[in-house]
Design a protein around this motif. Structure first.
Motif, PDB file in Angstrom:
ATOM      1  N   VAL A  17      58.525 -30.801  25.249  1.00 23.41           N
ATOM      2  CA  VAL A  17      58.007 -29.444  25.064  1.00 23.41           C
ATOM      3  C   VAL A  17      56.628 -29.480  24.410  1.00 23.41           C
ATOM      4  CG1 VAL A  17      58.350 -27.286  23.785  1.00 23.41           C
ATOM      5  CG2 VAL A  17      60.270 -28.330  24.995  1.00 23.41           C
ATOM      6  N   VAL A  18      56.490 -30.285  23.362  1.00 24.91           N
ATOM      7  CA  VAL A  18      55.205 -30.363  22.657  1.00 24.91           C
ATOM      8  C   VAL A  18      54.145 -30.986  23.548  1.00 24.91           C
ATOM      9  CG1 VAL A  18      54.001 -31.351  20.681  1.00 24.91           C
ATOM     10  CG2 VAL A  18      56.322 -30.472  20.410  1.00 24.91           C
ATOM     11  N   ALA A  19      54.491 -32.024  24.275  1.00 20.78           N
ATOM     12  CA  ALA A  19      53.526 -32.659  25.175  1.00 20.78           C
ATOM     13  C   ALA A  19      53.041 -31.672  26.230  1.00 20.78           C
ATOM     14  CB  ALA A  19      54.157 -33.884  25.832  1.00 20.78           C
ATOM     15  N   ASP A  20      53.949 -30.853  26.758  1.00 21.59           N
ATOM     16  CA  ASP A  20      53.556 -29.844  27.744  1.00 21.59           C
ATOM     17  C   ASP A  20      52.616 -28.813  27.128  1.00 21.59           C
ATOM     18  OD1 ASP A  20      55.121 -31.108  29.613  1.00 21.59           O
ATOM     19  OD2 ASP A  20      56.810 -29.733  29.431  1.00 21.59           O
ATOM     20  N   ARG A  21      52.909 -28.424  25.886  1.00 20.76           N
ATOM     21  CA  ARG A  21      52.042 -27.455  25.208  1.00 20.76           C
ATOM     22  C   ARG A  21      50.658 -28.055  24.943  1.00 20.76           C
ATOM     23  NH1 ARG A  21      54.587 -22.981  22.582  1.00 20.76           N
ATOM     24  NH2 ARG A  21      56.536 -22.556  23.698  1.00 20.76           N
ATOM     25  N   LEU A  22      50.629 -29.323  24.581  1.00 24.16           N
ATOM     26  CA  LEU A  22      49.359 -29.966  24.260  1.00 24.16           C
ATOM     27  C   LEU A  22      48.433 -29.997  25.462  1.00 24.16           C
ATOM     28  CD1 LEU A  22      47.616 -31.501  22.246  1.00 24.16           C
ATOM     29  CD2 LEU A  22      48.783 -33.611  22.913  1.00 24.16           C
ATOM     30  N   ASP A  23      48.997 -30.163  26.637  1.00 27.18           N
ATOM     31  CA  ASP A  23      48.167 -30.200  27.851  1.00 27.18           C
ATOM     32  C   ASP A  23      47.416 -28.890  28.071  1.00 27.18           C
ATOM     33  OD1 ASP A  23      48.926 -32.770  28.391  1.00 27.18           O
ATOM     34  OD2 ASP A  23      50.561 -32.207  29.747  1.00 27.18           O
ATOM     35  N   ALA A  24      48.009 -27.787  27.589  1.00 24.09           N
ATOM     36  CA  ALA A  24      47.398 -26.475  27.804  1.00 24.09           C
ATOM     37  C   ALA A  24      46.716 -25.934  26.548  1.00 24.09           C
ATOM     38  CB  ALA A  24      48.468 -25.487  28.269  1.00 24.09           C
ATOM     39  N   GLU A  25      46.666 -26.734  25.488  1.00 21.13           N
ATOM     40  CA  GLU A  25      46.112 -26.261  24.222  1.00 21.13           C
ATOM     41  C   GLU A  25      44.596 -26.096  24.295  1.00 21.13           C
ATOM     42  OE1 GLU A  25      46.116 -24.398  21.262  1.00 21.13           O
ATOM     43  OE2 GLU A  25      48.087 -25.377  21.384  1.00 21.13           O
ATOM     44  N   GLU A  26      44.094 -24.951  23.838  1.00 21.04           N
ATOM     45  CA  GLU A  26      42.659 -24.666  23.867  1.00 21.04           C
ATOM     46  C   GLU A  26      42.001 -24.892  22.513  1.00 21.04           C
ATOM     47  OE1 GLU A  26      42.231 -20.704  25.309  1.00 21.04           O
ATOM     48  OE2 GLU A  26      42.959 -21.166  27.329  1.00 21.04           O
ATOM     49  N   SER A  27      42.746 -24.729  21.441  1.00 20.90           N
ATOM     50  CA  SER A  27      42.196 -24.926  20.106  1.00 20.90           C
ATOM     51  C   SER A  27      42.147 -26.409  19.776  1.00 20.90           C
ATOM     52  CB  SER A  27      43.050 -24.192  19.071  1.00 20.90           C
ATOM     53  OG  SER A  27      42.628 -24.500  17.762  1.00 20.90           O
ATOM     54  N   PRO A  28      41.158 -26.860  18.993  1.00 22.19           N
ATOM     55  CA  PRO A  28      41.086 -28.280  18.630  1.00 22.19           C
ATOM     56  C   PRO A  28      42.214 -28.720  17.694  1.00 22.19           C
ATOM     57  CG  PRO A  28      39.405 -27.034  17.471  1.00 22.19           C
ATOM     58  CD  PRO A  28      39.999 -26.101  18.477  1.00 22.19           C
ATOM     59  N   VAL A  29      42.854 -27.760  17.015  1.00 30.78           N
ATOM     60  CA  VAL A  29      43.967 -28.068  16.118  1.00 30.78           C
ATOM     61  C   VAL A  29      45.053 -27.024  16.313  1.00 30.78           C
ATOM     62  CG1 VAL A  29      44.720 -28.446  13.742  1.00 30.78           C
ATOM     63  CG2 VAL A  29      42.379 -29.025  14.409  1.00 30.78           C
ATOM     64  N   ALA A  30      46.270 -27.480  16.560  1.00 36.57           N
ATOM     65  CA  ALA A  30      47.388 -26.552  16.749  1.00 36.57           C
ATOM     66  C   ALA A  30      48.599 -27.062  15.989  1.00 36.57           C
ATOM     67  CB  ALA A  30      47.727 -26.407  18.236  1.00 36.57           C
ATOM     68  N   GLY A  31      49.361 -26.130  15.464  1.00 37.49           N
ATOM     69  CA  GLY A  31      50.564 -26.502  14.734  1.00 37.49           C
ATOM     70  C   GLY A  31      51.793 -25.837  15.308  1.00 37.49           C
ATOM     71  N   TYR A  32      52.882 -26.590  15.375  1.00 39.75           N
ATOM     72  CA  TYR A  32      54.159 -26.051  15.848  1.00 39.75           C
ATOM     73  C   TYR A  32      55.230 -26.397  14.822  1.00 39.75           C
ATOM     74  CZ  TYR A  32      51.794 -25.856  20.376  1.00 39.75           C
ATOM     75  OH  TYR A  32      50.910 -25.594  21.387  1.00 39.75           O
ATOM     76  N   TRP A  33      56.003 -25.411  14.446  1.00 40.49           N
ATOM     77  CA  TRP A  33      57.101 -25.752  13.555  1.00 40.49           C
ATOM     78  C   TRP A  33      58.428 -25.679  14.287  1.00 40.49           C
ATOM     79  CZ3 TRP A  33      54.126 -21.827  10.528  1.00 40.49           C
ATOM     80  CH2 TRP A  33      54.398 -20.534  10.921  1.00 40.49           C
ATOM     81  N   TYR A  34      59.306 -26.523  13.819  1.00 37.82           N
ATOM     82  CA  TYR A  34      60.639 -26.609  14.428  1.00 37.82           C
ATOM     83  C   TYR A  34      61.666 -26.766  13.315  1.00 37.82           C
ATOM     84  CZ  TYR A  34      64.635 -28.156  17.134  1.00 37.82           C
ATOM     85  OH  TYR A  34      65.884 -28.252  17.671  1.00 37.82           O
TER      86      TYR A  34
END
Length: 345
Positions: A17-34
């Protein structure tokens, strides 16, 4: 990597899930909590092993609670600064600096703050954007991490097996009632006979022969068009009948199964069954059970059917798919057990 039955997602699923999100990430830094309910350190170690070679840093959050909406971004930056060594190690193993760096925050609970982007000043040591103001996104994956309908968390093979086993219990009960009191069972056959010219006894025999050909119950899918099984017939009648009219079918199914009143057995009613209930409550516990079986079978059959065509549908939250599957399986297992413990008619 076992032992994660209490988690919404396994480390393998979260990594994807995170890898898929990273491919579409536009910001240089993103955080996800789980939210991790069990051992966060073990979960983090397994997740890190799966993410080796990617620009994803996994942190276990212990001190910060992210409860103040006005301080979330600054707390996130402080957390990054405190874990400089982890970031430098992950980034040093990459062949080149990535366009975006993702941070996975393993928390004990999901913060209640709004999930929006806000500008924040990155630590001076942070590669490429150090000392600059960048938009930082913090999003929850506990409830929004999604996957295809046929993902492993949907437990489609288990639902197939559950339907097959419940079908067997229904077949045996209808067979015994039909042998003892044919008219009682025939009242239900009227609803599910459709265009067939043969009687219930013939159908039960045909169904038994078909079941003998099923080699793998975990791949079983009821065919509503051919109607070779009891659950296939129940699914078809549920598709063709309004919720109010389906109540009458449930009444006759309860009669055909010769259900005692009251039912001396606790059983789970699937949420899908609750959503499909008619305006009027079932008159007896037996009718309530039979009606629930009808709607549960229909929901289970529909679930495995759409899973077989998952490429035609969107991804859905893993937590939703897992909960839906577990709910249906519990209802089917309870219904099977109840039918198998009934006294002979």
């Amino acid at each position: 990597m076992t032992g994660y039955i209490d988690e919404h997602m396994s480390p393998q699923r979260l990594a994807q899930v995170v890898a898929d999100r990273l491919d579409a990430e536009e910001s240089p830094v993103a955080g996800y909590w789980y939210e991790v309910r069990g051992d966060r350190d073990k979960y983090a170690d397994d997740l890190r092993r799966l993410l080796v070679g990617s620009a994803i840093v996994v942190l276990v959050v212990r001190e910060i609670v992210f409860d103040n909406p006005n301080a979330v971004q600054s707390e996130f930056v402080d957390l990054i600064d405190k874990h400089r060594d982890e970031f430098e190690q992950v980034l040093s193993e990459l062949p080149e600096y990535p366009p975006a760096v993702t941070v996975v925050l393993l928390t004990r609970r999901v913060p209640t703050v709004p999930q929006v982007a806000s500008p924040a000043i990155m630590p001076g040591w942070f590669p490429r954007v150090g000392g600059t103001v960048v938009p930082i996104y913090l999003r929850d994956l506990t409830w929004t991490g999604s996957a295809a309908i046929d993902c492993s968390e949907s437990a489609v093979p288990e639902i197939c097996a559950g339907l097959f086993t419940l079908d067997g219990a229904l077949l045996e009960r209808l067979t015994s009632v039909q042998a003892a009191e044919a008219a009682t069972a025939d009242a239900f056959w009227v609803h599910v006979r459709f265009d067939d010219k043969y009687d219930l006894s013939d159908f039960l025999s045909r169904s038994r022969r078909f079941r003998a050909t099923v080699r793998n119950k975990r791949a079983f899918r009821p065919d509503s068009r051919s109607g070779t099984t009891v659950v296939a017939r129940l699914w078809k009648v549920a598709q063709r009948t309004s919720p109010e009219a389906l109540g009458r079918v449930g009444t006759d199914l309860a009669t055909a199964l010769r259900l005692p009143d009251p039912l001396d057995y606790d059983w789970h009613q699937a949420f899908a069954s609750v959503l499909g209930r008619p305006a009027n409550r079932p008159p007896t516990p037996g009718v309530a059970f039979a009606s629930s079986v009808l709607r549960t079978v229909a929901a289970g059959a529909q679930f495995i059917t759409v899973a077989a065509h998952a490429d035609a549908y969107d991804a859905y939250p893993v937590a939703l798919l897992r909960s839906t599957s577990f709910d249906l399986l519990t209802a089917m297992r309870d219904a099977t057990s109840l039918l198998q413990t009934l006294d002979p008619p």
